[in-house]
Design an enzyme around this catalytic site. Sequence first.
Site, PDB file in Angstrom:
ATOM      1  N   HIS A  34      16.822   0.849 -14.646  1.00  7.78           N
ATOM      2  CA  HIS A  34      18.229   1.221 -14.454  1.00  7.78           C
ATOM      3  C   HIS A  34      19.078   0.255 -15.275  1.00  7.78           C
ATOM      4  O   HIS A  34      18.533  -0.641 -15.945  1.00  7.78           O
ATOM      5  CB  HIS A  34      18.601   1.201 -12.972  1.00  7.78           C
ATOM      6  CG  HIS A  34      18.242  -0.081 -12.275  1.00  7.78           C
ATOM      7  ND1 HIS A  34      18.853  -1.281 -12.561  1.00  7.78           N
ATOM      8  CD2 HIS A  34      17.307  -0.356 -11.323  1.00  7.78           C
ATOM      9  CE1 HIS A  34      18.334  -2.228 -11.808  1.00  7.78           C
ATOM     10  NE2 HIS A  34      17.390  -1.710 -11.054  1.00  7.78           N
ATOM     11  N   HIS A  37      18.179  -3.458 -15.390  1.00  8.09           N
ATOM     12  CA  HIS A  37      17.092  -3.834 -16.302  1.00  8.09           C
ATOM     13  C   HIS A  37      17.577  -3.791 -17.758  1.00  8.09           C
ATOM     14  O   HIS A  37      17.238  -4.661 -18.558  1.00  8.09           O
ATOM     15  CB  HIS A  37      15.920  -2.849 -16.179  1.00  8.09           C
ATOM     16  CG  HIS A  37      15.289  -2.802 -14.833  1.00  8.09           C
ATOM     17  ND1 HIS A  37      15.291  -1.664 -14.048  1.00  8.09           N
ATOM     18  CD2 HIS A  37      14.613  -3.740 -14.131  1.00  8.09           C
ATOM     19  CE1 HIS A  37      14.636  -1.910 -12.929  1.00  8.09           C
ATOM     20  NE2 HIS A  37      14.218  -3.152 -12.946  1.00  8.09           N
ATOM     21  N   GLN A 148      20.413 -11.644 -11.136  1.00 10.61           N
ATOM     22  CA  GLN A 148      20.992 -12.410 -10.019  1.00 10.61           C
ATOM     23  C   GLN A 148      20.934 -11.624  -8.706  1.00 10.61           C
ATOM     24  O   GLN A 148      21.011 -12.196  -7.633  1.00 10.61           O
ATOM     25  CB  GLN A 148      22.446 -12.794 -10.380  1.00 10.61           C
ATOM     26  CG  GLN A 148      23.264 -13.436  -9.271  1.00 10.61           C
ATOM     27  CD  GLN A 148      22.721 -14.802  -8.818  1.00 10.61           C
ATOM     28  OE1 GLN A 148      21.903 -15.420  -9.508  1.00 10.61           O
ATOM     29  NE2 GLN A 148      23.160 -15.247  -7.649  1.00 10.61           N
TER      30      GLN A 148
END
Length: 283
Positions: A34, A37, A148
């Site tokens: 998605h 990535h 993160q």
Amino acid sequence: MRIIKSVSEMQSYADSLRMAGNTIGFVPTMGALHEGHLSLIRKSIEKTDKTILSIFVNPTQFSPSEDFGKYPRDFERDEKLAEDLNVDVIFYPSKEAIYHDGHSTYTIVEGLSAQLEGESRPSHFKGVSTVVNKLFNIVKPHIAFFGQKDAQQALIIKKMTADLNLDIDIFVCPTIREDDGLAMSSRNIYLSPDSRKQAPLIHQALKEAESLHLNGEKNPEMLIRKITDTLNSAPIARIDYLSIVNSETLLPVESTNEGALVVVAVFFEKTRLIDNILLTTSK
Ligand code: PAF
């Protein structure tokens, strides 16, 4: 773009890239790519000469009751996305290539792996650190890229890399969100329409806590109460954990000073979503 399935071929190719003077950027994934990535891939392409993407749904990080079998897999779609971004290599090994018969060696990052996600998913990080360590030995990157959103995972990988003296930089990229604030995740596709509608409340609750913090509220209990109230307004949401922790140690803080991290895991029906926000003293 090359697709490499064999461990020894990947290692030789990584050696040849290094010998030719290239820096290798590595984006480890379990596929079902998605925008989150893709942002890691773009960052790798920007910062290194050659980008290697791995796609491997790692069985050792799923407990028997989790979704290993039904984890979304669509190699053709992932391949096309990677090709469009100019990824150099997809490393796409089989389970047997990574875990040969009789495999019995694991990498465990003690302490950090036991908290938060580790309490809800006791063997999860043992599987993650083991596979990432193995992938590092196979792909031989100079820089590896993590998101993160999985803040605890990124911290554990940094700690593993430092503790094992691995000569690899870990680069952590910001969480990518849908327009309504929901953090992108391969598991979002499991959400029912009702859950999908309510799930952005997680980010909303974290943003409310951030703004209270910026306006001077430093008491974690007050912030946790506010987040809980907001999440409880979603009839489907069930909080798994919610904590305000030191962003390095992941231990609960007594006051939300610079760098405190609000971490949360919430079930929407059977789908468990995680998110976090770093509290800073200014915006
Ligand atoms: O974040 C993930 O997708 C996985 O935990 C990782 C890092 C690819 C290891 O399997």
